[in-house]
Design a protein around this motif. Structure first.
Motif, PDB file in Angstrom:
ATOM      1  N   THR A  64      30.413  38.803  37.642  1.00 48.05           N
ATOM      2  CA  THR A  64      31.625  39.053  36.857  1.00 48.05           C
ATOM      3  C   THR A  64      32.390  40.251  37.399  1.00 48.05           C
ATOM      4  OG1 THR A  64      30.412  40.465  35.290  1.00 48.05           O
ATOM      5  CG2 THR A  64      30.623  38.114  34.741  1.00 48.05           C
ATOM      6  N   GLU A  66      35.287  42.946  35.881  1.00 47.77           N
ATOM      7  CA  GLU A  66      35.969  43.407  34.679  1.00 47.77           C
ATOM      8  C   GLU A  66      36.951  44.523  35.016  1.00 47.77           C
ATOM      9  OE1 GLU A  66      33.109  44.652  31.822  1.00 47.77           O
ATOM     10  OE2 GLU A  66      32.272  42.650  31.518  1.00 47.77           O
ATOM     11  N   GLY A  69      37.185  46.838  30.846  1.00 41.65           N
ATOM     12  CA  GLY A  69      36.305  46.194  29.878  1.00 41.65           C
ATOM     13  C   GLY A  69      36.552  44.728  29.638  1.00 41.65           C
ATOM     14  N   GLN A  70      37.571  44.151  30.283  1.00 38.56           N
ATOM     15  CA  GLN A  70      37.893  42.741  30.082  1.00 38.56           C
ATOM     16  C   GLN A  70      37.657  41.962  31.374  1.00 38.56           C
ATOM     17  OE1 GLN A  70      38.704  41.547  27.030  1.00 38.56           O
ATOM     18  NE2 GLN A  70      38.442  43.658  26.302  1.00 38.56           N
ATOM     19  N   PRO A  71      36.990  40.805  31.278  1.00 34.76           N
ATOM     20  CA  PRO A  71      36.802  39.988  32.478  1.00 34.76           C
ATOM     21  C   PRO A  71      38.144  39.570  33.067  1.00 34.76           C
ATOM     22  CG  PRO A  71      35.406  39.223  30.673  1.00 34.76           C
ATOM     23  CD  PRO A  71      36.353  40.216  30.085  1.00 34.76           C
ATOM     24  N   PRO A  73      40.751  37.259  34.013  1.00 38.22           N
ATOM     25  CA  PRO A  73      40.924  35.888  33.524  1.00 38.22           C
ATOM     26  C   PRO A  73      41.276  34.910  34.642  1.00 38.22           C
ATOM     27  CG  PRO A  73      42.880  37.169  33.043  1.00 38.22           C
ATOM     28  CD  PRO A  73      41.885  38.128  33.645  1.00 38.22           C
ATOM     29  N   LEU A  82      47.374  40.704  33.077  1.00 35.68           N
ATOM     30  CA  LEU A  82      46.462  41.686  33.663  1.00 35.68           C
ATOM     31  C   LEU A  82      47.104  42.383  34.852  1.00 35.68           C
ATOM     32  CD1 LEU A  82      43.597  42.955  34.077  1.00 35.68           C
ATOM     33  CD2 LEU A  82      43.159  41.041  35.626  1.00 35.68           C
TER      34      LEU A  82
END
Length: 262
Positions: A64, A66, A69-71, A73, A82
């Protein structure tokens, strides 16, 4: 492990493929918020492939990625959102030749915001001032020196005030003085704007003085991660070969061994 709130970018168990070929594998990397992290490695080591995963251009085959803190997309609309939070300075600058410096900087503001023209003009003037080019607003790219063009491209990259900046070989084609100016700007902007910066480069000696962290990629993996002082003190054969620019050693420099451009 560092608390997630302190991490701007995280790669966890990442494998990156191009077609049927694995370029990078086993990538575990944390980029602290507010830091300047230098990602170093010889040409063809996969540095640009790492950036492609960060910006969502290349989906990991495993693991993954990030950002804050957010993968990262996969859906196009979410990915576009993003990317607004990531400023990218390309090694070729990417300036539009039929637009002035000011118009190039204004482009992302006009594309991604509904701000009125006077506000955009004021913001453009502020960005030009930030890179020391207040008097270059009306110049076209062909009228700029290499260092000036790079600074205009940097001003455009920070136009939307992204919290994360990525620099892809920012010193390519620049003389030593222009290189020093760019590196000082990167350091000052990171501090003054509270940015997190990732510099992807093979210019070791110019980059390490402004970096908080250093990462070396070679032979399809991360071979070092630590402070610049720890890097320079390392006795790892791969690290020493890269830092010294030695043609023979554990890092293969022949074209048959590496076909992926960094």
């Amino acid at each position: 492990m560092t608390e997630a709130i302190d991490i701007a970018v995280r790669f966890a168990g990442v494998r990156l493929d191009r077609g049927r070929r694995t370029i990078l594998s086993g990538i575990d990397l944390d980029v602290p918020r507010g830091s300047i992290t230098a990602v170093l490695g010889p040409s063809g080591s996969g540095k640009s492939t790492l950036l492609a995963a960060l910006t969502g251009e290349l989906a990991p085959a495993a693991g993954t990625v990030e950002v804050f803190g957010q993968p990262v997309p996969q859906r196009q609309r979410a990915l576009l959102e993003l990317r607004k939070s990531i400023g990218v300075l390309l090694q070729g600058n990417g300036l539009l030749t039929d637009l002035t410096a000011a118009e190039n900087i204004a482009l992302p503001l006009r594309t991604h915001t509904s701000l009125p023209r006077p506000v955009i003009d004021r913001l453009v003037a502020m960005k030009l001032h930030a890179v020391g080019l207040r008097n270059a607003a009306d110049l076209y790219p062909r009228e700029l020196s290499g260092g000036m063009a790079r600074r205009v491209a940097l001003a455009r990259a920070i136009a939307l005030d992204p919290p994360l900046m990525v620099y892809d070989e920012p010193l390519t084609g620049l003389d030593p003085i222009a290189s020093g100016v760019i590196m000082n700007l990167i350091s000052e902007l990171n501090d003054n704007l509270g940015l997190t910066s990732i510099i992807v480069t093979h210019h070791v000696h110019e980059t390490l003085p402004v970096a908080d962290r250093a990462v070396v990629i070679a032979n399809g993996r991360i071979v070092f991660a630590g402070t610049p002082a720890e890097l320079e003190a390392s006795d790892d054969p791969l690290v020493r070969q890269f830092l010294r620019g030695e043609p023979d050693g554990p890092i293969a420099f022949d074209s048959a061994a590496r076909t992926e451009a960094a």
